[in-house]
Scaffold this motif. Structure first.
Motif, PDB file in Angstrom:
ATOM      1  N   ASN A   3       0.834  -1.194   0.000  1.00 25.35           N
ATOM      2  CA  ASN A   3       0.000   0.000   0.000  1.00 25.35           C
ATOM      3  C   ASN A   3       0.871   1.247   0.000  1.00 25.35           C
ATOM      4  OD1 ASN A   3      -2.445  -1.464   0.132  1.00 25.35           O
ATOM      5  ND2 ASN A   3      -2.220  -1.665   2.342  1.00 25.35           N
ATOM      6  N   VAL A   4       0.546   2.161  -0.889  1.00 26.58           N
ATOM      7  CA  VAL A   4       1.309   3.394  -1.062  1.00 26.58           C
ATOM      8  C   VAL A   4       0.368   4.571  -0.858  1.00 26.58           C
ATOM      9  CG1 VAL A   4       2.641   4.779  -2.714  1.00 26.58           C
ATOM     10  CG2 VAL A   4       2.894   2.282  -2.687  1.00 26.58           C
ATOM     11  N   CYS A   5       0.872   5.629  -0.226  1.00 24.55           N
ATOM     12  CA  CYS A   5       0.066   6.829  -0.050  1.00 24.55           C
ATOM     13  C   CYS A   5       0.929   8.067  -0.249  1.00 24.55           C
ATOM     14  CB  CYS A   5      -0.612   6.851   1.309  1.00 24.55           C
ATOM     15  SG  CYS A   5       0.486   6.664   2.716  1.00 24.55           S
ATOM     16  N   ALA A   6       0.237   9.195  -0.359  1.00 23.21           N
ATOM     17  CA  ALA A   6       0.892  10.485  -0.547  1.00 23.21           C
ATOM     18  C   ALA A   6       0.426  11.430   0.555  1.00 23.21           C
ATOM     19  CB  ALA A   6       0.522  11.055  -1.915  1.00 23.21           C
ATOM     20  N   ILE A   7       1.361  12.194   1.082  1.00 24.01           N
ATOM     21  CA  ILE A   7       1.060  13.243   2.060  1.00 24.01           C
ATOM     22  C   ILE A   7       2.234  14.210   2.016  1.00 24.01           C
ATOM     23  CG2 ILE A   7       2.065  11.968   3.998  1.00 24.01           C
ATOM     24  CD1 ILE A   7      -0.115  13.208   5.781  1.00 24.01           C
ATOM     25  N   ASN A   8       1.962  15.487   2.217  1.00 22.37           N
ATOM     26  CA  ASN A   8       3.027  16.495   2.123  1.00 22.37           C
ATOM     27  C   ASN A   8       3.703  16.783   3.456  1.00 22.37           C
ATOM     28  OD1 ASN A   8       2.374  16.692  -0.559  1.00 22.37           O
ATOM     29  ND2 ASN A   8       1.093  18.486  -0.299  1.00 22.37           N
ATOM     30  N   SER A   9       3.063  16.456   4.565  1.00 24.28           N
ATOM     31  CA  SER A   9       3.555  16.882   5.869  1.00 24.28           C
ATOM     32  C   SER A   9       4.456  15.876   6.581  1.00 24.28           C
ATOM     33  CB  SER A   9       2.364  17.218   6.775  1.00 24.28           C
ATOM     34  OG  SER A   9       1.524  16.087   6.925  1.00 24.28           O
ATOM     35  N   LEU A  10       4.757  14.758   5.937  1.00 23.10           N
ATOM     36  CA  LEU A  10       5.634  13.750   6.539  1.00 23.10           C
ATOM     37  C   LEU A  10       6.736  13.375   5.558  1.00 23.10           C
ATOM     38  CD1 LEU A  10       2.977  11.415   8.169  1.00 23.10           C
ATOM     39  CD2 LEU A  10       4.694  12.755   9.390  1.00 23.10           C
ATOM     40  N   PRO A  11       7.881  12.926   6.082  1.00 25.65           N
ATOM     41  CA  PRO A  11       8.966  12.531   5.182  1.00 25.65           C
ATOM     42  C   PRO A  11       8.639  11.245   4.414  1.00 25.65           C
ATOM     43  CG  PRO A  11       9.639  12.268   7.486  1.00 25.65           C
ATOM     44  CD  PRO A  11       8.260  12.827   7.493  1.00 25.65           C
ATOM     45  N   PHE A  12       9.304  11.122   3.264  1.00 30.21           N
ATOM     46  CA  PHE A  12       9.184   9.881   2.499  1.00 30.21           C
ATOM     47  C   PHE A  12       9.586   8.704   3.373  1.00 30.21           C
ATOM     48  CE2 PHE A  12      10.128  12.768  -1.217  1.00 30.21           C
ATOM     49  CZ  PHE A  12       8.820  12.759  -1.699  1.00 30.21           C
TER      50      PHE A  12
END
Length: 123
Positions: A51-60
């Motif tokens: 499972n992969v997700c995207a978010i701007n407020s956390l590091p890769f």
């Protein structure tokens, strides 16, 4: 080889908007629709059951637990206009599932943050 045992210290969850997108769809991503911001092939990872997700407020490479969805690894970013939003990657063949998912406010827990030592401690 030195192996460290790590005890995960779980942070209380936050309620965030969660949406879904279809990796592989140029209408929902950019001109390289399977490539994540980290350079990983999201389409291949989804086929492998990751499972992969995207978010701007956390590091890769952070790992999130999303209520009703499970765990995902942060390998991508959302459009900059979306603050505090998680975008869950789904297969190209799952367009109906993504549409049905819509937008939901769900509890998000950070299970692992590679830049924050408070999430793990040596035992």
């Amino acid at each position: 080889m030195l192996i460290h045992k790590v005890k995960v210290v779980e942070k209380p969850g936050d309620i965030m908007m969660v949406t879904a997108y279809n990796a592989g769809d140029v209408n929902q991503t950019d001109d390289d629709p399977c490539k994540s911001a980290t350079g990983d092939d999201i389409c291949e990872l989804l086929e492998q059951g990751i499972n992969v997700c995207a978010i701007n407020s956390l590091p890769f490479y952070s790992i999130l637990e999303v209520d009703k969805m499970g765990e995902c690894v942060v390998l991508d970013r959302t459009n900059s206009r979306y603050k505090n939003r998680v975008d869950w990657a789904m297969k190209l063949s799952e367009k109906d599932r993504a549409i049905k998912f819509g937008k939901q406010k769900l509890e998000i827990k950070v299970k692992y943050n590679p830049n924050d030592k408070k999430y793990g401690e040596n035992i």
